[in-house]
Design a protein around this motif. Structure first.
Motif, PDB file in Angstrom:
ATOM      1  N   ASN A 317      63.166  -4.971  35.335  1.00 30.93           N
ATOM      2  CA  ASN A 317      64.479  -5.605  35.190  1.00 30.93           C
ATOM      3  C   ASN A 317      65.582  -4.693  35.742  1.00 30.93           C
ATOM      4  OD1 ASN A 317      66.239  -7.771  33.940  1.00 30.93           O
ATOM      5  ND2 ASN A 317      66.998  -5.963  32.873  1.00 30.93           N
ATOM      6  N   ALA A 318      65.483  -3.399  35.454  1.00 26.49           N
ATOM      7  CA  ALA A 318      66.481  -2.444  35.952  1.00 26.49           C
ATOM      8  C   ALA A 318      66.434  -2.351  37.470  1.00 26.49           C
ATOM      9  CB  ALA A 318      66.239  -1.074  35.334  1.00 26.49           C
ATOM     10  N   TYR A 319      65.232  -2.380  38.031  1.00 25.54           N
ATOM     11  CA  TYR A 319      65.062  -2.321  39.482  1.00 25.54           C
ATOM     12  C   TYR A 319      65.794  -3.482  40.155  1.00 25.54           C
ATOM     13  CZ  TYR A 319      62.607  -2.838  43.977  1.00 25.54           C
ATOM     14  OH  TYR A 319      62.310  -2.995  45.312  1.00 25.54           O
ATOM     15  N   GLN A 320      65.774  -4.626  39.508  1.00 29.09           N
ATOM     16  CA  GLN A 320      66.382  -5.822  40.087  1.00 29.09           C
ATOM     17  C   GLN A 320      67.892  -5.910  39.859  1.00 29.09           C
ATOM     18  OE1 GLN A 320      63.869  -8.699  38.137  1.00 29.09           O
ATOM     19  NE2 GLN A 320      62.378  -8.738  39.805  1.00 29.09           N
ATOM     20  N   HIS A 321      68.414  -5.132  38.896  1.00 31.31           N
ATOM     21  CA  HIS A 321      69.816  -5.319  38.526  1.00 31.31           C
ATOM     22  C   HIS A 321      70.680  -4.049  38.552  1.00 31.31           C
ATOM     23  CE1 HIS A 321      67.785  -8.847  36.550  1.00 31.31           C
ATOM     24  NE2 HIS A 321      68.776  -9.447  37.172  1.00 31.31           N
ATOM     25  N   GLU A 322      70.083  -2.863  38.541  1.00 33.06           N
ATOM     26  CA  GLU A 322      70.880  -1.631  38.483  1.00 33.06           C
ATOM     27  C   GLU A 322      71.125  -1.091  39.886  1.00 33.06           C
ATOM     28  OE1 GLU A 322      72.305  -0.233  35.961  1.00 33.06           O
ATOM     29  OE2 GLU A 322      71.385  -1.269  34.256  1.00 33.06           O
ATOM     30  N   LYS A 323      72.404  -0.968  40.279  1.00 32.35           N
ATOM     31  CA  LYS A 323      72.686  -0.518  41.645  1.00 32.35           C
ATOM     32  C   LYS A 323      72.336   0.955  41.847  1.00 32.35           C
ATOM     33  CE  LYS A 323      77.576   0.757  41.168  1.00 32.35           C
ATOM     34  NZ  LYS A 323      78.915   0.652  41.793  1.00 32.35           N
ATOM     35  N   ASN A 324      72.351   1.751  40.785  1.00 32.38           N
ATOM     36  CA  ASN A 324      72.010   3.176  40.887  1.00 32.38           C
ATOM     37  C   ASN A 324      70.587   3.450  40.388  1.00 32.38           C
ATOM     38  OD1 ASN A 324      74.602   4.162  41.878  1.00 32.38           O
ATOM     39  ND2 ASN A 324      75.386   3.605  39.856  1.00 32.38           N
ATOM     40  N   PHE A 325      69.724   2.479  40.557  1.00 36.89           N
ATOM     41  CA  PHE A 325      68.365   2.550  40.015  1.00 36.89           C
ATOM     42  C   PHE A 325      67.641   3.835  40.409  1.00 36.89           C
ATOM     43  CE2 PHE A 325      63.795   1.792  40.592  1.00 36.89           C
ATOM     44  CZ  PHE A 325      63.439   1.435  39.301  1.00 36.89           C
ATOM     45  N   THR A 326      67.747   4.261  41.685  1.00 32.62           N
ATOM     46  CA  THR A 326      66.963   5.429  42.132  1.00 32.62           C
ATOM     47  C   THR A 326      67.421   6.725  41.471  1.00 32.62           C
ATOM     48  OG1 THR A 326      68.361   5.702  44.096  1.00 32.62           O
ATOM     49  CG2 THR A 326      66.319   4.421  44.355  1.00 32.62           C
ATOM     50  N   HIS A 327      68.585   6.733  40.809  1.00 29.31           N
ATOM     51  CA  HIS A 327      69.004   7.935  40.072  1.00 29.31           C
ATOM     52  C   HIS A 327      68.036   8.248  38.933  1.00 29.31           C
ATOM     53  CE1 HIS A 327      73.505   7.724  41.447  1.00 29.31           C
ATOM     54  NE2 HIS A 327      72.678   8.084  42.407  1.00 29.31           N
ATOM     55  N   LEU A 328      67.232   7.250  38.533  1.00 27.86           N
ATOM     56  CA  LEU A 328      66.208   7.498  37.502  1.00 27.86           C
ATOM     57  C   LEU A 328      65.150   8.477  37.996  1.00 27.86           C
ATOM     58  CD1 LEU A 328      65.693   3.869  36.131  1.00 27.86           C
ATOM     59  CD2 LEU A 328      66.732   5.794  34.903  1.00 27.86           C
ATOM     60  N   LEU A 329      65.091   8.704  39.301  1.00 33.15           N
ATOM     61  CA  LEU A 329      64.120   9.642  39.874  1.00 33.15           C
ATOM     62  C   LEU A 329      64.652  11.067  39.937  1.00 33.15           C
ATOM     63  CD1 LEU A 329      62.939   7.405  42.868  1.00 33.15           C
ATOM     64  CD2 LEU A 329      61.703   7.811  40.722  1.00 33.15           C
ATOM     65  N   ALA A 330      65.873  11.290  39.453  1.00 34.64           N
ATOM     66  CA  ALA A 330      66.505  12.617  39.562  1.00 34.64           C
ATOM     67  C   ALA A 330      65.793  13.678  38.729  1.00 34.64           C
ATOM     68  CB  ALA A 330      67.973  12.528  39.147  1.00 34.64           C
ATOM     69  N   GLY A 331      64.963  13.253  37.816  1.00 37.92           N
ATOM     70  CA  GLY A 331      64.220  14.154  36.934  1.00 37.92           C
ATOM     71  C   GLY A 331      63.546  13.314  35.874  1.00 37.92           C
ATOM     72  N   LYS A 332      63.282  13.913  34.728  1.00 41.91           N
ATOM     73  CA  LYS A 332      62.635  13.181  33.635  1.00 41.91           C
ATOM     74  C   LYS A 332      63.723  12.445  32.836  1.00 41.91           C
ATOM     75  CE  LYS A 332      58.789  14.910  35.034  1.00 41.91           C
ATOM     76  NZ  LYS A 332      57.867  14.073  35.804  1.00 41.91           N
ATOM     77  N   THR A 333      64.197  11.347  33.414  1.00 40.97           N
ATOM     78  CA  THR A 333      65.328  10.617  32.866  1.00 40.97           C
ATOM     79  C   THR A 333      64.891   9.477  31.952  1.00 40.97           C
ATOM     80  OG1 THR A 333      65.386   9.070  34.711  1.00 40.97           O
ATOM     81  CG2 THR A 333      66.651  11.101  34.969  1.00 40.97           C
ATOM     82  N   SER A 334      65.865   8.909  31.241  1.00 40.13           N
ATOM     83  CA  SER A 334      65.644   7.708  30.425  1.00 40.13           C
ATOM     84  C   SER A 334      66.595   6.623  30.887  1.00 40.13           C
ATOM     85  CB  SER A 334      65.906   7.995  28.942  1.00 40.13           C
ATOM     86  OG  SER A 334      65.015   8.952  28.433  1.00 40.13           O
ATOM     87  N   LEU A 335      66.152   5.386  30.812  1.00 43.84           N
ATOM     88  CA  LEU A 335      66.961   4.266  31.278  1.00 43.84           C
ATOM     89  C   LEU A 335      68.318   4.223  30.576  1.00 43.84           C
ATOM     90  CD1 LEU A 335      67.200   1.757  33.045  1.00 43.84           C
ATOM     91  CD2 LEU A 335      65.984   0.468  31.280  1.00 43.84           C
ATOM     92  N   GLU A 336      68.333   4.489  29.271  1.00 43.40           N
ATOM     93  CA  GLU A 336      69.599   4.418  28.540  1.00 43.40           C
ATOM     94  C   GLU A 336      70.581   5.501  28.990  1.00 43.40           C
ATOM     95  OE1 GLU A 336      69.629   5.913  24.342  1.00 43.40           O
ATOM     96  OE2 GLU A 336      67.454   6.006  24.631  1.00 43.40           O
ATOM     97  N   PHE A 337      70.081   6.546  29.645  1.00 43.91           N
ATOM     98  CA  PHE A 337      70.959   7.620  30.125  1.00 43.91           C
ATOM     99  C   PHE A 337      71.351   7.429  31.596  1.00 43.91           C
ATOM    100  CE2 PHE A 337      69.549   9.557  26.279  1.00 43.91           C
ATOM    101  CZ  PHE A 337      70.525  10.492  25.938  1.00 43.91           C
ATOM    102  N   LEU A 338      70.938   6.324  32.217  1.00 42.43           N
ATOM    103  CA  LEU A 338      71.238   6.124  33.633  1.00 42.43           C
ATOM    104  C   LEU A 338      72.737   6.167  33.944  1.00 42.43           C
ATOM    105  CD1 LEU A 338      70.424   5.551  36.546  1.00 42.43           C
ATOM    106  CD2 LEU A 338      70.194   3.127  35.954  1.00 42.43           C
ATOM    107  N   PRO A 339      73.598   5.487  33.177  1.00 43.96           N
ATOM    108  CA  PRO A 339      75.034   5.589  33.484  1.00 43.96           C
ATOM    109  C   PRO A 339      75.556   7.023  33.391  1.00 43.96           C
ATOM    110  CG  PRO A 339      74.605   3.748  32.006  1.00 43.96           C
ATOM    111  CD  PRO A 339      73.338   4.540  32.079  1.00 43.96           C
ATOM    112  N   LEU A 340      75.075   7.767  32.379  1.00 44.52           N
ATOM    113  CA  LEU A 340      75.500   9.159  32.209  1.00 44.52           C
ATOM    114  C   LEU A 340      75.002  10.020  33.373  1.00 44.52           C
ATOM    115  CD1 LEU A 340      75.499  11.208  28.937  1.00 44.52           C
ATOM    116  CD2 LEU A 340      74.325  12.133  30.925  1.00 44.52           C
TER     117      LEU A 340
END
Length: 378
Positions: A317-340
């Motif tokens: 769902n995030a892949y289809q709707h989040e414009k900054n989706f690839t920022h989740l690859l910046a490290g060991k991230t969590s979806l809820e922390f994507l905006p931060l």
């Protein structure tokens, strides 16, 4: 850089990393006598409850927690950085309890507190997948051994310019495991070629890539990981299998069986019962039933495995709707922390990921059946 990183933040970051970087739950819950207990279980006609042994640790939970709470986080001026460090410290306090209770009755409850348990929706999604008819294409593939798997992984490493340290390990429960840049492959593994390709996209395309991206950050916080990053990281990894065209229905059924096994483990607390549910209700082979059951009983009751299916749904769902989706690859991230994470990248306190999962860069279009199934589990 727009925002110069204060020396104090660098110091806190280094101190935090030094305190907790050796806490690796996945390695710690690996049974030392896995193969012996499996042999005994089968030789006694599934009647001997396995008794796994684990590496001992010399962690002093109280002393380590005190050091964590003594870190002067209140002096971090950037609100986003402060929020991130505080959340990571709190999550490691929970992990310390979990780490210390491995092999005891308390581990299940520490695991439940950290990873949670399957919801009714999770069980419904799992049962939906398990009732789908088997796709004959899933078992019409070539079977390859551990060396064949290594060859497939090595090819991706070369193509993506990854750095890794690889070794074969005959004592593993899983087919492969990435810890930092160390990749271990189960020397007893035998996989269909499509599943081996999926393994490469899962373990290297996400788990290794996010480790390498974390290592490139000016701060080491994303090497330690955001709270509950497991669901996001595993969701990303399953999505990578899907977008590379290697996520089979058989693979989804295994993820669904893990949800059922976690539910049984929590309710029944009996290895044989869970094993027989998989074997008799879902017609799983003895070897596969044992592997899935061992995964959820290791450590004393490890509930992490129900997160794969849920994580995949959330990340798709995030892949289809989040414009900054690839920022989740910046490290060991969590979806809820994507905006931060995105705000910290914009402020240049963190950097955008260097390695982008190949399946995210060049996704394939899945067939209508695969697309229907993945949409249905959301």
């Amino acid at each position: 850089m727009k925002h110069h990183i204060q020396p104090l933040i660098k110091t806190i970051d280094s101190q935090l990393h030094a305190l907790v970087s050796t806490i690796d739950i996945l390695s710690a819950v690996k049974p030392l006598n896995y193969l012996q207990e499996k042999e005994t279980f089968f030789s006694k006609n599934f009647s001997a409850e396995p008794s796994y042994h684990y590496k001992t640790t010399d962690i002093n939970p109280f002393a380590l927690k005190r050091k964590l709470y003594n870190l002067p986080l209140e002096n971090i001026k950037d609100e986003d950085l402060y929020t991130l460090y505080l959340a990571v410290v709190d999550s490691y306090v929970d992990k310390i309890d979990q780490y210390k209770s491995i092999g005891s009755n308390s581990f299940l409850y520490d695991s439940l507190r950290y990873y949670g348990e399957p919801s009714e929706k999770d069980i419904h999604n799992a049962q939906f997948i398990l009732h789908l008819p088997v796709n004959p294409k899933d078992t019409a593939d070539n079977i390859i051994d551990a060396q064949g798997i290594v060859d497939i992984l090595a090819k991706m490493v070369d193509e993506e310019n990854y750095t890794w340290d690889m070794k074969l390990d005959e004592t593993m429960v899983a087919n492969a495991l990435v810890s930092g840049t160390n990749v271990r492959i189960n020397s007893n593994a035998k996989l269909y070629e499509t599943d081996a390709q999926a393994l490469a996209h899962h373990e290297l395309g996400v788990h290794l890539a996010t480790s390498l991206n974390a290592n490139k950050q000016p701060l080491r916080i994303l090497s330690l990981g955001c709270p509950l990053n497991t669901m996001t990281q595993e969701g990303l990894a399953i999505l990578s299998e899907y977008l590379s065209g290697n996520l089979t229905l058989q693979r989804l059924k295994i993820l669904a069986l893990r949800v059922i096994a976690v539910k049984s483990m929590i309710k029944d607390k009996n290895f044989r019962t869970t094993f027989l549910i998989l074997k008799e209700t879902y017609q799983v082979t003895d070897d596969q039933a044992y592997t899935i059951t061992a995964r959820v009983y290791r450590g004393g009751g490890y509930t992490k495995d129900h997160l794969y299916l849920k994580g995949f749904s959330l990340i798709l769902n995030a892949y289809q709707h989040e414009k900054n989706f690839t920022h989740l690859l910046a490290g060991k991230t969590s979806l809820e922390f994507l905006p931060l994470i995105t705000r910290l990248i914009d402020k240049e306190l963190l950097i955008a990921p260097h390695f982008i999962t190949p399946a995210f860069r060049n996704p394939i279009t899945n067939d209508a059946v695969s697309t229907f199934i993945t949409q249905a589990i959301r």
